[in-house]
Design a protein around this motif. Structure first.
Motif, short mmCIF file in Angstrom:
data_model
loop_
_atom_site.label_atom_id
_atom_site.label_comp_id
_atom_site.label_asym_id
_atom_site.label_seq_id
_atom_site.Cartn_x
_atom_site.Cartn_y
_atom_site.Cartn_z
N VAL A 267 21.75 6.70 -0.56
CA VAL A 267 20.66 6.43 0.39
C VAL A 267 19.92 5.20 -0.11
CG1 VAL A 267 18.49 7.26 1.38
CG2 VAL A 267 20.40 8.86 1.05
N HIS B 288 13.56 4.99 4.50
CA HIS B 288 14.77 5.64 4.00
C HIS B 288 15.88 5.49 5.02
CE1 HIS B 288 11.35 7.34 1.91
NE2 HIS B 288 12.17 7.75 0.95
N VAL C 95 16.73 2.75 0.02
CA VAL C 95 15.31 2.87 0.35
C VAL C 95 14.63 1.52 0.14
CG1 VAL C 95 13.15 4.12 -0.10
CG2 VAL C 95 15.35 5.26 -0.49
N ASN D 90 8.87 2.27 1.92
CA ASN D 90 8.88 3.70 2.27
C ASN D 90 9.91 4.03 3.35
OD1 ASN D 90 7.54 2.32 4.24
ND2 ASN D 90 5.91 3.83 4.51
N PHE E 239 6.17 8.24 5.27
CA PHE E 239 7.63 8.16 5.13
C PHE E 239 8.23 7.70 6.45
CE2 PHE E 239 6.46 11.98 2.51
CZ PHE E 239 6.59 11.37 1.27
N PHE F 145 12.06 7.12 8.32
CA PHE F 145 13.49 7.38 8.25
C PHE F 145 14.18 6.59 9.35
CE2 PHE F 145 11.13 11.01 6.73
CZ PHE F 145 11.76 11.32 5.54
N LYS G 44 22.83 14.02 3.33
CA LYS G 44 22.04 13.07 2.55
C LYS G 44 20.57 13.46 2.51
CE LYS G 44 24.76 8.94 2.66
NZ LYS G 44 24.77 7.52 2.98
N ARG H 39 11.93 14.75 -2.48
CA ARG H 39 11.01 13.62 -2.49
C ARG H 39 9.88 13.77 -1.47
NH1 ARG H 39 13.48 8.66 -4.54
NH2 ARG H 39 12.23 7.41 -3.11
#
Lengths: 241, 241
Positions: free
Chosen positions: A134, A141, A136, A139, A63, A65, A153, A160
């Motif tokens: 959000v 975000h 995406v 992967n 993931f 971010f 958020k 997830r």
């Protein structure tokens, strides 16, 4: 086991004008979820840098971010950077424009429309009460930099992200770190999978070192903690949590 | 113009157990000195990662700072990482041991000696009242993670770092960011060297956006600021600093 990385985008952080609190928030929340945050990187508002770093993170972690750079002004370049990272066009997302129109008292101007320009094919996650979703891409975000929005958020889509959470024990020790270092090293030889942290404190009056013991296996953690406690001088321990 | 990067080393930051305040401190101090901090990277306590990232930063920036990982315990791997980055051996620095001996009530044990194991040929900067010096390898300045020590040590050698400081003006605006975005974009076309920041605030009652204008040229900054003020609606301005 899931891994994660955070890309903080913004000259305002690097120049000390705004203090980044999203990193600390995300590190705590991901830890609770059992996701290993392995990298936090803060970079300037430059499209090529955003693109290169986002692509590299996307390839290396489960993931990714991002924080910041998605407002309506000239220095909001995150969407362009992510589009470049994945070789995508930037397109106007009409459902985002419609949502803005429903929430806004004033007519939608160009600056607001800019916020609905997102990489083509991006996933758009509705986040309940907030009028901005959000976005995406693969992967990655994409989150806003404003802490209140970042936190709301993340909270709305936290389901997830999940793994096996770590169990944590804390021991507050009155000794100097250098006087217990050998005991810690011996413990780690026996419990090689233990995550052991040792953090000296200068301004605490009741203890000098905070020890943290962590494992995803509660039984293993209990054995390691008991072993360590038995080896520390009894009056060296201020508190156990 | 001097550039800088900060490498924050420590699982405790990534796992949310300890909050990093050194990044914010350094960003503010370097800004005052006129040094551009261009990257902040937080990584785990892994020798190879420390080595790779420190080497890359050393090649790309004038000054590199590291925070954390120089204590006496198993997870203190910064010196090993920096040694690997520059292909240097780790050696015992006798003058550091002697200094510890003078400051310590107890005899010097192995854990304390570990703190005097530094890359061969490193520069050792005395920092006044503190018993532990700042170790410098090439352009990499090695600092402790404990905020009180990080700050004291940086302060004691801050004269080594300097550039032409930025001048800063702040304008607090009552309008929505999207309503002034066009004005900002126009300003930037005319003042292309201006550093212009626009930071929306959600929980302030007196203003909605903080605008920051920065330049190393005070006259240029004054012209840009006056131009912007003249173009904002008069009652849109809450405060100018």
């Amino acid at each position: 086991m899931s891994t994660a990385a955070l890309l903080v985008i913004g000259n305002e952080i690097l120049s000390g004008k705004v203090r980044d609190t999203n990193s600390a928030y995300l590190s705590v929340e991901l830890r609770k979820l059992g996701v290993d945050l392995e990298r936090i990187l803060t970079i300037p508002d430059v499209i090529e840098i955003i693109a290169n770093e986002a692509r590299a993170m996307s390839e290396s972690y489960d993931f990714v971010f991002t924080s910041g750079g998605i407002g309506p002004t000239h220095d909001d370049l995150t969407m362009d950077g992510i589009a470049m990272a994945f070789d995508l066009d930037i397109v106007l997302n009409q459902s985002m424009v419609d949502r803005m129109a429903r929430h806004s008292k004033a007519p939608i101007n160009d600056a607001m429309k800019k916020m609905a320009l997102i990489p083509e094919g991006a996933e758009v996650l509705d986040v309940g009460g907030l009028w901005f979703p959000v976005v995406v891409v693969s992967n990655v975000h994409i989150f806003p930099g404003i802490p209140e929005l970042f936190e709301k958020k993340f909270d709305s889509i936290r389901d997830r992200f999940s793994g096996v959470p770590f169990q944590l024990r804390k021991i507050y020790v009155r000794e100097n770190e250098s006087d217990i270092a050998e005991t810690l090293n011996t413990l780690l030889k026996e419990f090689s999978e233990l995550m052991l942290g040792s953090y000296p404190r200068i301004n605490e009056k009741d203890y000098r070192v905070l020890l943290t013991l962590e494992s995803r296996d509660p039984e293993y953690l209990a054995r390691a903690t008991d072993t360590l406690i038995s080896r520390l001088p009894r009056d060296a321990i201020h508190k156990i949590e």
